[in-house]
Write a protein that holds these residues in place. Structure first.
Motif, short mmCIF file in Angstrom:
data_model
loop_
_atom_site.label_atom_id
_atom_site.label_comp_id
_atom_site.label_asym_id
_atom_site.label_seq_id
_atom_site.Cartn_x
_atom_site.Cartn_y
_atom_site.Cartn_z
N ASN A 441 21.58 54.33 82.49
CA ASN A 441 21.36 54.86 81.15
C ASN A 441 21.98 53.92 80.13
O ASN A 441 23.10 53.43 80.32
N VAL A 442 21.26 53.69 79.05
CA VAL A 442 21.73 52.78 78.01
C VAL A 442 21.69 53.51 76.66
O VAL A 442 20.66 54.05 76.27
N VAL A 456 18.81 44.73 75.93
CA VAL A 456 19.88 44.95 76.91
C VAL A 456 19.26 44.74 78.29
O VAL A 456 18.41 45.53 78.72
N GLN A 457 19.64 43.65 78.94
CA GLN A 457 19.11 43.33 80.26
C GLN A 457 20.06 43.81 81.34
O GLN A 457 21.27 43.52 81.27
N ILE A 458 19.54 44.55 82.30
CA ILE A 458 20.35 45.14 83.36
C ILE A 458 20.17 44.33 84.65
O ILE A 458 19.04 44.02 85.05
N THR A 498 18.30 55.16 72.82
CA THR A 498 18.55 55.24 74.26
C THR A 498 17.43 54.60 75.05
O THR A 498 16.32 54.39 74.57
N GLY A 499 17.73 54.34 76.30
CA GLY A 499 16.73 53.85 77.26
C GLY A 499 17.24 54.06 78.66
O GLY A 499 18.43 54.36 78.87
N GLU A 500 16.35 53.86 79.63
CA GLU A 500 16.72 54.11 81.03
C GLU A 500 16.05 53.08 81.93
O GLU A 500 14.92 52.66 81.69
N VAL A 501 16.77 52.69 82.98
CA VAL A 501 16.22 51.78 83.99
C VAL A 501 16.42 52.43 85.36
O VAL A 501 17.56 52.52 85.84
N ARG A 559 26.82 51.65 75.43
CA ARG A 559 27.39 52.35 76.58
C ARG A 559 26.37 52.34 77.71
O ARG A 559 25.23 52.80 77.54
N VAL A 560 26.76 51.78 78.83
CA VAL A 560 25.89 51.70 80.00
C VAL A 560 26.53 52.51 81.12
O VAL A 560 27.68 52.26 81.50
N THR A 561 25.81 53.49 81.63
CA THR A 561 26.32 54.34 82.70
C THR A 561 25.26 54.47 83.79
O THR A 561 24.09 54.11 83.59
N VAL A 562 25.68 54.98 84.93
CA VAL A 562 24.75 55.26 86.02
C VAL A 562 24.77 56.76 86.29
O VAL A 562 25.84 57.37 86.33
N SER A 563 23.58 57.33 86.44
CA SER A 563 23.47 58.73 86.83
C SER A 563 22.86 58.81 88.22
O SER A 563 22.02 57.99 88.59
N VAL A 564 23.29 59.82 88.96
CA VAL A 564 22.74 60.06 90.29
C VAL A 564 22.17 61.47 90.32
O VAL A 564 22.77 62.41 89.78
#
Length: 594
Positions: A441-442, A456-458, A498-501, A559-564
């Motif tokens: 999540n970005v 924003v490159q992940i 926001t955005g999501e990868v 803010r870059v986070t990971v969701s599960v």
């Protein structure tokens, strides 16, 4: 000749009302462009479409319905279009921008209808009357059932140069053509420049259309460009149509192989989003603690970025700039697909709409439903078929039984089609059932760099797995020459986007290919293994449009986070034992991985 607007009143955007029926509720279909263009049954429509585009693009810039003025609505319109004074857009009293708001996707619906309507009127009034009288009736029939095609950028297509190659995301074959052979009123065929490949002019665009003067990087152009690599390319007489570079960008997350298709599959799956806003816009959603920032607007932003490209010196193709994106003909095919995704989502989740509901009655200026000045609203255009079109997946009339639509059968058919189009290949290859699912999540301030566009490159290790693009412009920011109240209010209010990868596919690839990555092997996709792996391997960069990397400290809002969460993938082509309905993957229960 050129398309003409009525001299009195506002321009009524009604859509094409011809060609409907004979079954009740049946409307002509907007088709995927390559599927439509290479079907011989549509040859007459293709001829009419190309001729209409040529006339539209050649219309004098000062005309109300010129290519220049219609394209300028999207970004560089310093003067009102079809309005006497300033725009009536809520909260955007200068300019017509609705990006990063929940009006974004519905505002573009009447915009595409307007484009479609102009082309149809050119066919009927300027082109068909030039043909011999004995063929005009047949031509009218084809024009009446024509609708503007769309570009499904989330569906892989064969390589036109190598049919044996693995299909990939690509610019449509028909758009790539530089020249096209068409039938003409004088008889026989002639070869013309493809008006979908680029919009071209005989003089510098800034000379032809002085209102373009503030779009500094583009005033000297003679043509639109995609992914230009330097200033010389964008200033060339034909521009630069580097479609292979666009293709490369569309497929860049190599270890995230079905990146675009999977994103659409998730976006349309049951339960992935609970609200319309979460589906529609990059504006910060309500589920901020859960993650899941995927939206149709964020996908849309990335397509603009891929088509715009990033050359030396910050040179970008027209699609990468808000001010001039709509000058590139591919813009309209792109937004036809965005509207299609909205229509599919509306059909599957018909009870979900704006919240608060009053936002659905906000004027979508400058678009009017009639000549008396009645503005479009999201509620007014909620039902798209009233404007005379639908999409291949949405042929509701086929599911009428005894005068009533079988809604469940209709939705089941849609899900079956979506499974065929977008179900990620890795699900079948690895025979996945239920497993932990991971997304990055970005969140960021959209105007963190004073309006300058950035990506924003992940990465996992050194492998890019996806990106998030802010689709902004310093020209529209505070102090910029292009007035955009929406942009400037967002800047003043530090508006978050926001955005999501999704990264499950990339993690599976790493897990299945031990010894290939510097961060070591990934034992499984269980959280206890993925969490420490990502701590040492997940990284990101912020890249400005000129290719310069930005220090992360310069964007403190990022803010870059990971969701599960949990993903349940039924076997391909299977049906629910109790209901008999086709089974679609289900994603649920996401929590931020601390």
């Amino acid at each position: 000749m050129s398309p003409s607007a009525p001299s009195l009143g506002t321009y009524a955007i009604t859509g094409i009302q011809a060609g409907v029926g004979p079954e009740a509720g049946r409307t002509p279909i907007r088709q995927e462009i390559d599927t439509w263009a290479y079907d011989e049954a549509n040859a007459i429509q293709v001829d009419l479409f190309i001729q209409a585009l040529i006339i539209f693009q050649a219309t004098e810039p000062e005309e109300k319905l010129s290519w220049f003025r219609i394209a300028a609505i999207h970004g560089i319109a310093p003067n009102p279009w079809d309005e006497e004074t300033k725009t009536q857009n809520d909260g955007a009293n200068n300019g017509y921008c609705t990006h990063n708001t929940n009006l974004f996707v519905t505002w573009h619906r009447p915009y595409v209808i307007l484009f479609e309507q102009i082309l149809y009127n050119i066919m009927r009034t300027d082109i068909i009357p030039q043909y011999p009288q004995d063929v005009q009736k047949e031509l009218i029939k084809h024009a009446d059932t024509w609708r503007v095609p769309f570009w499904d950028w989330a569906a892989k297509r064969p390589d036109p140069e190598n049919p044996k190659a693995t299909p990939s995301y690509d610019v449509p074959k028909f758009v790539r053509l530089k020249r096209i052979s068409i039938s003409v009123p004088t008889g026989g065929t002639t070869e013309v420049d493809n008006p979908l490949n680029a919009f071209t002019t005989e003089e510098e665009m800034g000379r032809l259309y002085p209102d373009m003067a503030d779009a500094i990087d583009y005033i000297e152009c003679y043509a639109t460009s995609r992914a230009p690599q330097n200033k010389a390319e964008i200033l060339a007489l034909t521009g630069a149509q580097n479609n292979d570079l666009v293709k490369e960008a569309l497929n860049r997350p190599l270890i995230n192989e079905d990146y675009l298709g999977e994103a659409v599959y998730r976006l349309l799956s049951q339960g992935y989003h609970k609200t319309y806003d979460e589906f529609a816009t990059t504006a910060s959603p309500t589920n901020t603690e859960k993650g899941q920032y995927l939206s149709v607007e964020s996908l849309h932003n990335n397509i603009h970025n891929y088509c715009g490209g990033s050359g030396s010196g910050g040179v970008r193709g027209h699609m990468g700039s808000e001010e001039v994106a709509a000058f590139d003909p591919i813009f309209w095919l792109h937004h036809g697909n965005v509207d299609r995704l909205l229509a599919i989502w509306q059909t599957l989740y018909s009870e979900t709409w704006f919240d608060p509901l009053y936002r659905a009655d906000v004027s979508l200026a400058p678009f009017h439903t009639n000549s008396e000045g009645t503005y479009y609203t999201s509620n007014k255009c909620r039902e798209w078929t009233q404007y005379g079109y639908t999409y291949p997946e949405l042929q509701r009339w086929k599911f009428v039984d005894d005068g009533k639509v079988d809604e469940e059968a209709y939705k089941d058919d849609i899900r079956t089609r979506l499974n065929e189009l977008y179900r990620p290949g890795y699900i079948n290859r690895y025979r996945l059932g239920e497993l932990d699912d991971y997304v990055v999540n970005v969140k960021y301030e959209r105007f963190a760099l004073e309006g300058e566009a950035f990506t924003v490159q992940i990465y996992i290790d050194q492998n890019e797995v996806g990106q998030v693009y802010n689709f902004s412009s310093p020209l529209r920011a505070i102090g910029g020459p292009v007035p955009c109240e929406n942009c400037q209010e967002q800047q003043n209010n530090h508006a978050v986007a926001t955005g999501e990868v999704p990264i499950t596919a990339a993690l599976l690839h790493i897990h299945k290919n031990p010894g290939q990555y510097s961060s070591g092997n990934l034992a499984s996709l269980r959280t206890q293994d993925v969490k420490p792996y990502l701590r040492k391997s997940l990284n990101w960069k912020v890249i400005k449009e000129n290719g310069e990397e930005v220090a992360l400290s310069d964007i403190p809002s990022l803010r870059v986070t990971v969701s599960v969460g949990k993903a349940v993938h039924p076997p391909s082509g299977t049906f629910d034992g109790e209901t008999g309905r086709p089974r679609f993957s289900v994603y649920s229960d996401y929590e931020v991985l601390n």
